[in-house]
Design an enzyme around this catalytic site. Structure first.
Site, short mmCIF file in Angstrom:
data_model
loop_
_atom_site.label_atom_id
_atom_site.label_comp_id
_atom_site.label_asym_id
_atom_site.label_seq_id
_atom_site.Cartn_x
_atom_site.Cartn_y
_atom_site.Cartn_z
CB SER A 116 0.86 -0.47 12.62
OG SER A 116 0.05 0.41 11.49
CE1 TYR B 168 -0.77 1.57 4.38
CE2 TYR B 168 -0.42 2.29 6.83
CZ TYR B 168 -1.14 1.56 5.44
OH TYR B 168 -2.00 0.50 6.53
CB THR C 104 1.29 -1.57 3.66
OG1 THR C 104 1.63 -2.54 5.13
CG2 THR C 104 -0.08 -2.26 3.15
CE LYS D 176 0.36 -6.97 5.93
NZ LYS D 176 -1.11 -6.55 5.87
CG HIS E 28 -5.90 -4.12 4.42
ND1 HIS E 28 -3.75 -2.96 4.00
CD2 HIS E 28 -5.56 -3.85 5.23
CE1 HIS E 28 -4.35 -1.95 4.36
NE2 HIS E 28 -4.92 -1.90 5.61
#
Length: 358
Positions: A106, A129, A155, A230, A254
């Site tokens: 992440s 992100y 994402t 994603k 999510h």
């Protein structure tokens, strides 16, 4: 008690974790309908029992984007893993490497991407992100490339943060010692208790809600790494992902943490596979708690699955050993399910094994 399935790992993790940490990891948006449905939908899909097939030897190996993994199971990106265990992402990376699979790290990792890559004998992908400050995004991409990550997982389902009631109620600030190592050089401010979520709200202010399909072209222009998208939850967006050159798509909502009452990911999978299945590799996450769930997802067209919360439960219970145990349980359950469905190889898993009871 020695846990023998994922549900038991969760029960033990709930006992060990502070309430706010368990709630952060386990909660979903609003009434948590989608959170629950992600799991429940698998229970309405039945498998066809096959017998008198030689399954004395079984092969779980598969490839994702040309990268061989020991089973069609990867580790989904989850934030703030140090809240589960002091070794956080390092422990997960080591367990993933030993298991021969891929960990997706992440952006909100509590350990540096460089440390995590070095800790793993396997492949590390990086979940990204996009920030309002595009230079921040570009610098981060350069950093993860240099660290040795093998792919970027973009994402796209969080232009704004979903309303997570349990997290809001707890209104917990991320402790100073749990800083976001991948962002420290970029964001010097302390993380506030204010905004849409006690832990994640301040960070959400930096995300770019104007992100659109045209930005995929920009991202492709600044990295040589393959980009997977994603957060695809319908066939229309799957087609756009192909149109804009995604190397792969991840069917995801999510973990039920964004739009409540959207469909379970396994219920979306077939329409996406029917629409774009031959044009790209499709992965899926959300609600996978048993090896039989993995078999169902593969039968319906996914190349592999991503598991997130089960990894956190293993991490909370016993660090690296707990994650290793979770992966082994999942592997053994998949292996057993394959044998009882007459499949001696992941390649033999097909839609013929599926009976859906809607």
């Amino acid at each position: 008690m020695t846990p023998i399935n994922i549900s038991e790992f969760e029960l033990l993790a709930k006992e060990k974790l502070p309430q706010h940490a368990y709630d952060y990891f386990s909660s979903g948006a609003n009434d948590e309908i989608t959170l629950k449905e992600n799991c429940e939908a698998y229970k309405r899909i039945y498998l066809k029992y096959r017998v008198l097939v030689d399954v004395s030897k079984r092969d779980l190996v598969t490839e994702v984007l040309g990268q061989k993994i020991s089973m069609p199971v990867m580790i989904a990106p989850t934030a703030y893993q140090k809240m589960a265990h002091a070794n956080g992402e390092l422990a997960v990376a080591m367990a993933a490497g030993e298991a021969g699979t891929i960990m997706i790290l992440s952006t909100l990792s509590n350990y540096d991407v460089e440390e995590v890559v070095k800790s793993s004998n396997g492949n590390i992908w990086f979940q990204l992100y996009v920030f309002k400050d595009r230079e921040v995004t570009e610098d981060l991409i350069k950093r993860v490339e240099a660290a040795g990550c093998k792919a970027i997982v973009l994402t796209v389902d969080a232009p704004v943060l979903g309303k997570r009631d349990r997290d809001l109620r707890n209104n917990v600030k991320l402790p100073d010692e749990f800083s976001l190592k991948n962002l420290e050089p970029l964001f010097k401010e302390k993380y506030s208790e204010k905004n849409a979520s006690g832990i994640a709200g301040h960070f959400a202010n930096y995300l770019d809600p104007s992100l659109s399909w045209k930005d995929i072209e920009w991202l492709k222009s600044i990295t040589k790494l393959p980009i997977l998208i994603k957060g695809i939850s319908c066939k229309e967006d799957a087609l756009l992902a192909i149109q804009y050159g995604a190397a792969g798509i991840i069917v995801s909502n999510h973990g039920g943490r964004q739009l409540d009452t959207c469909r379970a990911t396994i219920n979306v999978l077939s329409e996406i596979v029917d629409t774009v299945g031959c044009k790209t590799e499709i992965l899926i996450d959300g609600g996978i708690r048993r090896g039989s769930d993995i078999l169902k997802a593969i039968a319906l067209g996914a190349k592999a699955v991503l598991i997130g919360r089960p990894i956190l439960w293993g991490l909370a219970v016993d660090g690296e050993n707990g994650v290793r145990s979770v992966l082994e349980i999942i592997r053994n359950e998949l292996d057993t399910s394959m044998a009882l469905c007459g499949c001696d190889s992941v390649k033999k898993i097909s839609k013929d094994l599926i009976i859906q009871n809607n």
